[in-house]
Design an enzyme around this catalytic site. Structure first.
Site, PDB file in Angstrom:
ATOM      1  N   GLU A  96      -4.331   8.004  -2.462  1.00  0.00           N
ATOM      2  CA  GLU A  96      -3.232   8.769  -3.082  1.00  0.00           C
ATOM      3  C   GLU A  96      -2.241   9.312  -2.048  1.00  0.00           C
ATOM      4  O   GLU A  96      -1.747  10.429  -2.164  1.00  0.00           O
ATOM      5  CB  GLU A  96      -3.783   9.880  -3.966  1.00  0.00           C
ATOM      6  CG  GLU A  96      -4.542   9.296  -5.151  1.00  0.00           C
ATOM      7  CD  GLU A  96      -4.749  10.280  -6.271  1.00  0.00           C
ATOM      8  OE1 GLU A  96      -3.822  11.021  -6.586  1.00  0.00           O
ATOM      9  OE2 GLU A  96      -5.856  10.271  -6.826  1.00  0.00           O
ATOM     10  N   GLY A  97      -1.972   8.488  -1.042  1.00  0.00           N
ATOM     11  CA  GLY A  97      -1.044   8.869   0.015  1.00  0.00           C
ATOM     12  C   GLY A  97      -1.805   9.227   1.267  1.00  0.00           C
ATOM     13  O   GLY A  97      -2.531  10.219   1.296  1.00  0.00           O
ATOM     14  N   HIS A 141     -26.211  19.589  12.903  1.00  0.00           N
ATOM     15  CA  HIS A 141     -27.498  19.009  12.497  1.00  0.00           C
ATOM     16  C   HIS A 141     -28.122  18.156  13.607  1.00  0.00           C
ATOM     17  O   HIS A 141     -29.268  17.694  13.462  1.00  0.00           O
ATOM     18  CB  HIS A 141     -27.322  18.120  11.253  1.00  0.00           C
ATOM     19  CG  HIS A 141     -27.196  18.884   9.965  1.00  0.00           C
ATOM     20  ND1 HIS A 141     -26.053  19.569   9.610  1.00  0.00           N
ATOM     21  CD2 HIS A 141     -28.072  19.075   8.948  1.00  0.00           C
ATOM     22  CE1 HIS A 141     -26.229  20.134   8.436  1.00  0.00           C
ATOM     23  NE2 HIS A 141     -27.443  19.864   8.010  1.00  0.00           N
ATOM     24  N   GLY A 148       0.845  -1.196   0.000  1.00  0.00           N
ATOM     25  CA  GLY A 148       0.000   0.000   0.000  1.00  0.00           C
ATOM     26  C   GLY A 148       0.876   1.240   0.000  1.00  0.00           C
ATOM     27  O   GLY A 148       1.363   1.668  -1.054  1.00  0.00           O
ATOM     28  N   SER A 149       1.136   1.759   1.195  1.00  0.00           N
ATOM     29  CA  SER A 149       1.975   2.960   1.292  1.00  0.00           C
ATOM     30  C   SER A 149       3.377   2.709   0.756  1.00  0.00           C
ATOM     31  O   SER A 149       4.007   3.613   0.203  1.00  0.00           O
ATOM     32  CB  SER A 149       2.070   3.400   2.765  1.00  0.00           C
ATOM     33  OG  SER A 149       0.786   3.658   3.276  1.00  0.00           O
TER      34      SER A 149
HETATM   35  C1  LIG Z   1     -11.884   4.074  -2.152  1.00  0.00           C
HETATM   36  C2  LIG Z   1     -10.447   3.826  -2.475  1.00  0.00           C
HETATM   37  C3  LIG Z   1      -9.991   4.028  -3.764  1.00  0.00           C
HETATM   38  C4  LIG Z   1      -8.660   3.757  -4.080  1.00  0.00           C
HETATM   39  N1  LIG Z   1      -8.236   3.902  -5.382  1.00  0.00           N
HETATM   40  C5  LIG Z   1      -7.000   3.462  -5.718  1.00  0.00           C
HETATM   41  C6  LIG Z   1      -6.567   3.429  -7.098  1.00  0.00           C
HETATM   42  O1  LIG Z   1      -7.306   3.844  -8.000  1.00  0.00           O
HETATM   43  N2  LIG Z   1      -5.354   2.931  -7.384  1.00  0.00           N
HETATM   44  C7  LIG Z   1      -4.512   2.455  -6.419  1.00  0.00           C
HETATM   45  O2  LIG Z   1      -3.445   1.984  -6.766  1.00  0.00           O
HETATM   46  N3  LIG Z   1      -4.876   2.483  -5.107  1.00  0.00           N
HETATM   47  C8  LIG Z   1      -6.085   2.974  -4.743  1.00  0.00           C
HETATM   48  N4  LIG Z   1      -6.469   2.979  -3.420  1.00  0.00           N
HETATM   49  C9  LIG Z   1      -5.545   2.501  -2.421  1.00  0.00           C
HETATM   50  C10 LIG Z   1      -4.975   3.593  -1.512  1.00  0.00           C
HETATM   51  O3  LIG Z   1      -4.115   4.433  -2.233  1.00  0.00           O
HETATM   52  C11 LIG Z   1      -4.296   2.880  -0.336  1.00  0.00           C
HETATM   53  O4  LIG Z   1      -5.339   2.343   0.458  1.00  0.00           O
HETATM   54  C12 LIG Z   1      -3.407   3.801   0.490  1.00  0.00           C
HETATM   55  O5  LIG Z   1      -2.285   4.183  -0.264  1.00  0.00           O
HETATM   56  C13 LIG Z   1      -2.929   3.126   1.770  1.00  0.00           C
HETATM   57  O6  LIG Z   1      -2.439   1.845   1.556  1.00  0.00           O
HETATM   58  P1  LIG Z   1      -2.996   0.627   2.441  1.00  0.00           P
HETATM   59  O7  LIG Z   1      -4.462   0.691   2.402  1.00  0.00           O
HETATM   60  O8  LIG Z   1      -2.346  -0.618   2.000  1.00  0.00           O
HETATM   61  O9  LIG Z   1      -2.560   0.985   3.916  1.00  0.00           O
HETATM   62  P2  LIG Z   1      -1.134   0.694   4.608  1.00  0.00           P
HETATM   63  O10 LIG Z   1      -0.031   1.157   3.725  1.00  0.00           O
HETATM   64  O11 LIG Z   1      -1.131  -0.697   5.103  1.00  0.00           O
HETATM   65  O12 LIG Z   1      -1.199   1.693   5.841  1.00  0.00           O
HETATM   66  C14 LIG Z   1      -2.001   1.449   6.997  1.00  0.00           C
HETATM   67  C15 LIG Z   1      -1.772   2.593   7.987  1.00  0.00           C
HETATM   68  O13 LIG Z   1      -0.390   2.614   8.375  1.00  0.00           O
HETATM   69  C16 LIG Z   1       0.161   3.888   8.085  1.00  0.00           C
HETATM   70  N5  LIG Z   1       1.562   3.759   7.650  1.00  0.00           N
HETATM   71  C17 LIG Z   1       2.062   2.973   6.664  1.00  0.00           C
HETATM   72  N6  LIG Z   1       3.391   3.157   6.553  1.00  0.00           N
HETATM   73  C18 LIG Z   1       3.732   4.088   7.476  1.00  0.00           C
HETATM   74  C19 LIG Z   1       4.967   4.706   7.870  1.00  0.00           C
HETATM   75  N7  LIG Z   1       6.117   4.445   7.234  1.00  0.00           N
HETATM   76  N8  LIG Z   1       4.955   5.606   8.866  1.00  0.00           N
HETATM   77  C20 LIG Z   1       3.778   5.913   9.498  1.00  0.00           C
HETATM   78  N9  LIG Z   1       2.581   5.366   9.180  1.00  0.00           N
HETATM   79  C21 LIG Z   1       2.573   4.475   8.182  1.00  0.00           C
HETATM   80  C22 LIG Z   1      -0.701   4.467   6.967  1.00  0.00           C
HETATM   81  O14 LIG Z   1      -0.604   5.864   6.908  1.00  0.00           O
HETATM   82  C23 LIG Z   1      -2.078   3.949   7.364  1.00  0.00           C
HETATM   83  O15 LIG Z   1      -2.621   4.810   8.322  1.00  0.00           O
HETATM   84  C24 LIG Z   1      -7.772   3.303  -3.074  1.00  0.00           C
HETATM   85  C25 LIG Z   1      -8.243   3.134  -1.770  1.00  0.00           C
HETATM   86  C26 LIG Z   1      -9.557   3.379  -1.456  1.00  0.00           C
HETATM   87  C27 LIG Z   1     -10.016   3.162  -0.055  1.00  0.00           C
END
Ligand SMILES: Cc1cc2nc3c(=O)[nH]c(=O)nc-3n(C[C@H](O)[C@H](O)[C@H](O)COP(=O)(O)OP(=O)(O)OC[C@H]3O[C@@H](n4cnc5c(N)ncnc54)[C@H](O)[C@@H]3O)c2cc1C
Length: 380
Positions: free
Chosen positions: A364-365, A339, A130-131
């Site tokens: 997107e981050g 509300h 993800g991130s």
């Molecule tokens: C409705 C929706 C639409 C989306 N559309 C797209 C799309 O079109 N294309 C696409 O590729 N993705 C898409 N995403 C994915 C989205 O970009 C990811 O969910 C997001 O980047 C976070 O990744 P993750 O969910 O795996 O969370 P994780 O990376 O597992 O993170 C979980 C938590 O840990 C925190 N965290 C992670 N690493 C660190 C660090 N180093 N330091 C501190 N905190 C940290 C994060 O901030 C978060 O709070 C979408 C998501 C949603 C919900």
């Protein structure tokens, strides 16, 4: 320094507002409740030039910049975030082609978007990446004249409605740099081995389509590479530096819409023989909302202005995205509070805005990733 929008920009903002106010209210609630993607709305918006306004005229766009796209995003999300998301994200990935594609790729893939004939997406996130974009594991291996792609992508916007996707894949696993191992490849959804499953029960922006994508030996010709091999990570970071500004504008739009609903309710609802708006506690809430929104808007416009001048500021973009997300969440929360119990029910639009706002802090981050970018810039 000039804080006034140009006449053109004011006209774009006004036209976007009129379009949203005319088209959204009738379908917003049903699209949210039924998780319905309004394909016709995309065509209508494209006919009026709202889709791909920042793309070159040569490819059917209007040749405007990031700021103009932000104005549209703000106005659309002010009226309904779910439908705003459908329209703003209809070209999600176009900036990748615009930044790194060849003229042939731009002609072939940008033009159908601006005409409303196609919708696209960007596939980055995976179940285990993800991130941490550098850990992406979907592979693209060269075989003859093709790439053969295998892997899964998670939470992909437009997953089941998109005609093609900018997909980041592992192409150079042997490279010693984690950031030089990936490439961006354009994949059409009608390729054999491509599958998309819609994800249901999202908290918010439920009109927007979100899916899991599966690639099983999907073959695409090697000329579907966008940009350079091994440069995919850096390309997506540059891409996000643009698109995150649009997302920040979405946050400003949600907050503005929520505040306007709160003002309307506060002026009409009476308790203790007076309107809610006559209580100072309520007035202060509104004052705080308006100030946060203005601060977020200024960050967004400056980030967009600098990007349009060819000097994108990564730190400023991250500040805009983080702060606009926080503003959207806080303002929607306080607006719902004004509300009272009515805000807790779906008949009132504020309930939807409260649910929709959270996405700005995630996609997107995440807000944490934005803070990492800001603090790195401060400490480097
Ligand atoms: C409705 C929706 C639409 C989306 N559309 C797209 C799309 O079109 N294309 C696409 O590729 N993705 C898409 N995403 C994915 C989205 O970009 C990811 O969910 C997001 O980047 C976070 O990744 P993750 O969910 O795996 O969370 P994780 O990376 O597992 O993170 C979980 C938590 O840990 C925190 N965290 C992670 N690493 C660190 C660090 N180093 N330091 C501190 N905190 C940290 C994060 O901030 C978060 O709070 C979408 C998501 C949603 C919900």
């Amino acid at each position: 320094m000039d804080f006034d929008l140009t006449k053109d920009q004011q006209d774009i903002k006004k036209a976007a507002r009129e379009f949203a106010e005319g088209e959204f209210p009738e379908i917003a609630q049903v699209c949210d409740w039924e998780e319905k993607y309004p394909r016709d709305l995309v065509r209508k918006a494209a006919d009026l030039g709202f889709i791909g306004i920042n793309l070159a005229e040569e490819y059917g766009g209007s040749g405007y910049g990031c700021l103009e796209k932000c104005l549209i995003a703000e106005e659309f999300w002010r009226v309904d975030p779910g439908l705003g998301s459908v329209l703003v994200s209809a070209t999600f990935g176009a900036d990748m082609i615009d930044l790194y594609g060849t003229h042939e790729q731009k002609k072939k893939y940008l033009t159908p978007l601006t005409k409303g004939e196609a919708v696209m997406g960007s596939a980055i996130t995976e179940p285990n990446a993800g991130s941490d974009v550098s850990s992406i594991a979907a592979t693209a291996i060269k075989d003859g004249a093709d790439y053969v792609i295998n892997g899964n992508k998670m939470f992909i916007t437009n997953g089941t409605v998109g005609s093609y996707f900018a997909v980041i894949c592992l192409t150079h696993p042997e490279d010693s740099s984690r950031h030089r191992r990936h490439s961006v490849i354009l994949v059409e959804s009608d390729r054999k081995g491509f599958e998309a499953t819609k994800l249901h029960h999202k908290l918010g922006i439920r009109a927007s389509d979100t899916a899991e994508l599966y690639f099983k030996d999907v073959r695409v010709p090697q000329d579907h590479l966008i940009g350079k091999e091994g440069n995919g990570f850096y390309q997506f970071m540059e891409f996000f530096n643009k698109t995150r500004i649009h997302v920040a504008a979405e946050g400003v739009g949600i907050a503005q819409g929520a505040m306007e609903m709160a003002i309307k309710h506060a002026k009409s609802r009476e308790q203790f023989g007076k309107t809610l708006s006559s209580f100072q506690a309520i007035q202060f809430k509104l004052a705080e909302m308006a100030t946060r929104i203005q601060a977020a808007r200024n960050l967004v416009y400056e980030a967009a202005f600098r990007a349009d001048k060819g000097k994108p500021d990564h730190r400023l973009t991250a500040m805009a995205k983080w702060y606009a997300g926080e503003t959207a969440v806080r303002v929607a929360d306080e607006a719902l509070q004004i509300h009272g119990g009515y805000g807790f029910f779906g008949e009132y639009n504020i309930e939807r805005f409260y649910r929709d706002a959270k996405i700005i802090e995630i996609y997107e981050g995440t807000k944490e990733i934005e803070k990492i970018i800001i603090s790195r810039a401060l400490l480097s």
